[in-house]
Design a protein around this motif. Structure first.
Motif, PDB file in Angstrom:
ATOM      1  N   THR A 132     -27.212  18.721  35.258  1.00 25.71           N
ATOM      2  CA  THR A 132     -26.383  17.647  35.794  1.00 25.71           C
ATOM      3  C   THR A 132     -25.038  17.573  35.086  1.00 25.71           C
ATOM      4  OG1 THR A 132     -28.368  16.369  36.272  1.00 25.71           O
ATOM      5  CG2 THR A 132     -26.302  15.171  36.250  1.00 25.71           C
ATOM      6  N   HIS A 133     -25.029  17.794  33.770  1.00 26.29           N
ATOM      7  CA  HIS A 133     -23.814  17.572  32.995  1.00 26.29           C
ATOM      8  C   HIS A 133     -23.116  18.844  32.542  1.00 26.29           C
ATOM      9  CE1 HIS A 133     -24.592  13.296  32.858  1.00 26.29           C
ATOM     10  NE2 HIS A 133     -25.854  13.568  32.604  1.00 26.29           N
ATOM     11  N   ALA A 134     -23.664  20.021  32.837  1.00 27.37           N
ATOM     12  CA  ALA A 134     -23.065  21.281  32.388  1.00 27.37           C
ATOM     13  C   ALA A 134     -21.785  21.574  33.152  1.00 27.37           C
ATOM     14  CB  ALA A 134     -24.064  22.414  32.582  1.00 27.37           C
ATOM     15  N   LYS A 135     -20.835  22.170  32.446  1.00 24.42           N
ATOM     16  CA  LYS A 135     -19.565  22.536  33.070  1.00 24.42           C
ATOM     17  C   LYS A 135     -19.676  23.857  33.826  1.00 24.42           C
ATOM     18  CE  LYS A 135     -16.894  20.173  29.570  1.00 24.42           C
ATOM     19  NZ  LYS A 135     -16.023  20.281  28.419  1.00 24.42           N
ATOM     20  N   HIS A 136     -20.541  24.748  33.338  1.00 18.40           N
ATOM     21  CA  HIS A 136     -20.806  26.010  34.013  1.00 18.40           C
ATOM     22  C   HIS A 136     -22.279  26.346  33.829  1.00 18.40           C
ATOM     23  CE1 HIS A 136     -20.643  27.903  30.010  1.00 18.40           C
ATOM     24  NE2 HIS A 136     -19.545  27.190  29.821  1.00 18.40           N
ATOM     25  N   GLU A 137     -22.708  27.479  34.347  1.00 20.01           N
ATOM     26  CA  GLU A 137     -24.131  27.807  34.410  1.00 20.01           C
ATOM     27  C   GLU A 137     -24.819  27.868  33.043  1.00 20.01           C
ATOM     28  OE1 GLU A 137     -26.839  31.576  35.774  1.00 20.01           O
ATOM     29  OE2 GLU A 137     -24.946  31.239  36.803  1.00 20.01           O
TER      30      GLU A 137
ATOM     31  N   ASN B 161     -28.696   7.333  17.425  1.00 20.40           N
ATOM     32  CA  ASN B 161     -27.560   6.490  17.798  1.00 20.40           C
ATOM     33  C   ASN B 161     -26.317   6.872  17.011  1.00 20.40           C
ATOM     34  OD1 ASN B 161     -28.329   4.800  19.890  1.00 20.40           O
ATOM     35  ND2 ASN B 161     -29.387   3.406  18.515  1.00 20.40           N
ATOM     36  N   GLY B 162     -26.478   7.154  15.718  1.00 19.54           N
ATOM     37  CA  GLY B 162     -25.347   7.553  14.891  1.00 19.54           C
ATOM     38  C   GLY B 162     -24.764   8.877  15.330  1.00 19.54           C
ATOM     39  N   GLN B 163     -25.636   9.838  15.644  1.00 18.64           N
ATOM     40  CA  GLN B 163     -25.169  11.146  16.109  1.00 18.64           C
ATOM     41  C   GLN B 163     -24.422  11.009  17.427  1.00 18.64           C
ATOM     42  OE1 GLN B 163     -25.440  14.102  14.505  1.00 18.64           O
ATOM     43  NE2 GLN B 163     -24.266  15.050  16.150  1.00 18.64           N
ATOM     44  N   ARG B 164     -24.976  10.204  18.355  1.00 14.05           N
ATOM     45  CA  ARG B 164     -24.309  10.010  19.640  1.00 14.05           C
ATOM     46  C   ARG B 164     -22.982   9.299  19.454  1.00 14.05           C
ATOM     47  NH1 ARG B 164     -26.857   6.407  24.401  1.00 14.05           N
ATOM     48  NH2 ARG B 164     -26.299   4.790  22.926  1.00 14.05           N
ATOM     49  N   ARG B 165     -22.918   8.339  18.533  1.00 13.83           N
ATOM     50  CA  ARG B 165     -21.666   7.630  18.271  1.00 13.83           C
ATOM     51  C   ARG B 165     -20.589   8.593  17.762  1.00 13.83           C
ATOM     52  NH1 ARG B 165     -22.793   4.610  13.976  1.00 13.83           N
ATOM     53  NH2 ARG B 165     -24.335   3.463  15.170  1.00 13.83           N
ATOM     54  N   ARG B 166     -20.982   9.510  16.860  1.00 16.30           N
ATOM     55  CA  ARG B 166     -20.014  10.491  16.346  1.00 16.30           C
ATOM     56  C   ARG B 166     -19.537  11.426  17.452  1.00 16.30           C
ATOM     57  NH1 ARG B 166     -23.657  10.270  12.045  1.00 16.30           N
ATOM     58  NH2 ARG B 166     -24.722  12.173  12.707  1.00 16.30           N
ATOM     59  N   LEU B 167     -20.451  11.881  18.300  1.00 17.60           N
ATOM     60  CA  LEU B 167     -20.062  12.756  19.405  1.00 17.60           C
ATOM     61  C   LEU B 167     -19.150  12.034  20.395  1.00 17.60           C
ATOM     62  CD1 LEU B 167     -23.431  14.598  20.043  1.00 17.60           C
ATOM     63  CD2 LEU B 167     -21.299  15.660  19.318  1.00 17.60           C
ATOM     64  N   LEU B 168     -19.449  10.759  20.671  1.00 18.12           N
ATOM     65  CA  LEU B 168     -18.599   9.988  21.579  1.00 18.12           C
ATOM     66  C   LEU B 168     -17.209   9.778  20.992  1.00 18.12           C
ATOM     67  CD1 LEU B 168     -21.128   7.353  22.908  1.00 18.12           C
ATOM     68  CD2 LEU B 168     -19.857   8.986  24.291  1.00 18.12           C
ATOM     69  N   LYS B 169     -17.142   9.565  19.691  1.00 13.51           N
ATOM     70  CA  LYS B 169     -15.849   9.394  19.032  1.00 13.51           C
ATOM     71  C   LYS B 169     -15.020  10.678  19.141  1.00 13.51           C
ATOM     72  CE  LYS B 169     -15.715   7.013  15.097  1.00 13.51           C
ATOM     73  NZ  LYS B 169     -15.772   6.723  13.652  1.00 13.51           N
ATOM     74  N   TYR B 170     -15.681  11.827  18.958  1.00 13.83           N
ATOM     75  CA  TYR B 170     -15.002  13.119  19.101  1.00 13.83           C
ATOM     76  C   TYR B 170     -14.517  13.317  20.533  1.00 13.83           C
ATOM     77  CZ  TYR B 170     -14.430  18.115  19.766  1.00 13.83           C
ATOM     78  OH  TYR B 170     -13.935  19.348  20.105  1.00 13.83           O
ATOM     79  N   LEU B 171     -15.382  13.009  21.514  1.00 18.09           N
ATOM     80  CA  LEU B 171     -14.996  13.176  22.913  1.00 18.09           C
ATOM     81  C   LEU B 171     -13.850  12.248  23.278  1.00 18.09           C
ATOM     82  CD1 LEU B 171     -15.729  14.659  25.535  1.00 18.09           C
ATOM     83  CD2 LEU B 171     -17.228  12.743  26.088  1.00 18.09           C
ATOM     84  N   GLU B 172     -13.850  11.041  22.725  1.00 23.64           N
ATOM     85  CA  GLU B 172     -12.765  10.095  22.988  1.00 23.64           C
ATOM     86  C   GLU B 172     -11.441  10.632  22.459  1.00 23.64           C
ATOM     87  OE1 GLU B 172     -11.674   5.392  22.219  1.00 23.64           O
ATOM     88  OE2 GLU B 172     -13.117   6.399  20.929  1.00 23.64           O
TER      89      GLU B 172
ATOM     90  N   ILE C  39     -14.326   8.433  29.378  1.00 27.16           N
ATOM     91  CA  ILE C  39     -14.460   7.286  30.282  1.00 27.16           C
ATOM     92  C   ILE C  39     -15.468   7.605  31.390  1.00 27.16           C
ATOM     93  CG2 ILE C  39     -13.244   5.843  31.973  1.00 27.16           C
ATOM     94  CD1 ILE C  39     -12.526   5.150  29.130  1.00 27.16           C
ATOM     95  N   ALA C  40     -15.350   8.795  31.986  1.00 24.25           N
ATOM     96  CA  ALA C  40     -16.244   9.180  33.079  1.00 24.25           C
ATOM     97  C   ALA C  40     -17.692   9.266  32.603  1.00 24.25           C
ATOM     98  CB  ALA C  40     -15.797  10.514  33.667  1.00 24.25           C
ATOM     99  N   LEU C  41     -17.904   9.852  31.429  1.00 22.24           N
ATOM    100  CA  LEU C  41     -19.266  10.023  30.928  1.00 22.24           C
ATOM    101  C   LEU C  41     -19.907   8.694  30.568  1.00 22.24           C
ATOM    102  CD1 LEU C  41     -21.458  12.077  30.124  1.00 22.24           C
ATOM    103  CD2 LEU C  41     -20.523  11.974  27.821  1.00 22.24           C
ATOM    104  N   THR C  42     -19.159   7.815  29.915  1.00 19.08           N
ATOM    105  CA  THR C  42     -19.732   6.522  29.546  1.00 19.08           C
ATOM    106  C   THR C  42     -20.045   5.688  30.781  1.00 19.08           C
ATOM    107  OG1 THR C  42     -17.493   5.677  29.159  1.00 19.08           O
ATOM    108  CG2 THR C  42     -18.752   6.391  27.234  1.00 19.08           C
ATOM    109  N   ASP C  43     -19.239   5.796  31.819  1.00 24.09           N
ATOM    110  CA  ASP C  43     -19.545   5.099  33.066  1.00 24.09           C
ATOM    111  C   ASP C  43     -20.796   5.684  33.727  1.00 24.09           C
ATOM    112  OD1 ASP C  43     -17.419   3.400  32.766  1.00 24.09           O
ATOM    113  OD2 ASP C  43     -16.085   4.530  34.097  1.00 24.09           O
ATOM    114  N   GLN C  44     -20.893   7.011  33.720  1.00 27.66           N
ATOM    115  CA  GLN C  44     -22.013   7.673  34.367  1.00 27.66           C
ATOM    116  C   GLN C  44     -23.336   7.392  33.650  1.00 27.66           C
ATOM    117  OE1 GLN C  44     -21.577  11.897  34.427  1.00 27.66           O
ATOM    118  NE2 GLN C  44     -23.129  12.181  36.009  1.00 27.66           N
ATOM    119  N   LEU C  45     -23.314   7.390  32.303  1.00 28.94           N
ATOM    120  CA  LEU C  45     -24.532   7.181  31.533  1.00 28.94           C
ATOM    121  C   LEU C  45     -24.791   5.709  31.214  1.00 28.94           C
ATOM    122  CD1 LEU C  45     -24.272  10.133  28.994  1.00 28.94           C
ATOM    123  CD2 LEU C  45     -25.688  10.001  31.042  1.00 28.94           C
TER     124      LEU C  45
END
Length: 91
Positions: free
Chosen positions: A10-15, A56-67, A75-81
């Protein structure tokens, strides 16, 4: 139980995309949701609570990097999830 293959597809950019930031966040979110259901039924599972805090901490760090790197994708991912967003970091 989470369906890891469906989440990755669902979330992969390519195969063969299995490790991008977006896929990692989606997998962590599925695991967090699954563990939250478990912990609501098993209040005294302290080891599970610690695992939830670590995820939760790992996801928070990854979200901070993506931001920082891809704000529109963040924005799109946080809305989708359906993940709550904090205030934007302005630098």
């Amino acid at each position: 139980m989470i369906d890891k293959k469906a989440t990755v597809q669902t979330h992969a950019k390519h195969e063969k995309d299995t490790g991008s930031t977006v896929v990692q966040i989606a997998l962590l979110t599925a695991r967090i949701n699954n563990l939250s259901v478990h912990l609501s039924a098993n209040k005294k599972d302290k080891h599970g609570q610690r695992g939830l805090q670590l995820m939760n901490g790992q996801r928070r760090r990854l979200l901070k990097y993506l931001e920082r790197t891809n704000y529109d994708g963040y924005i799109a991912l946080t809305d989708q999830l359906k993940i709550r967003r904090g205030q934007r970091i302005v630098r």
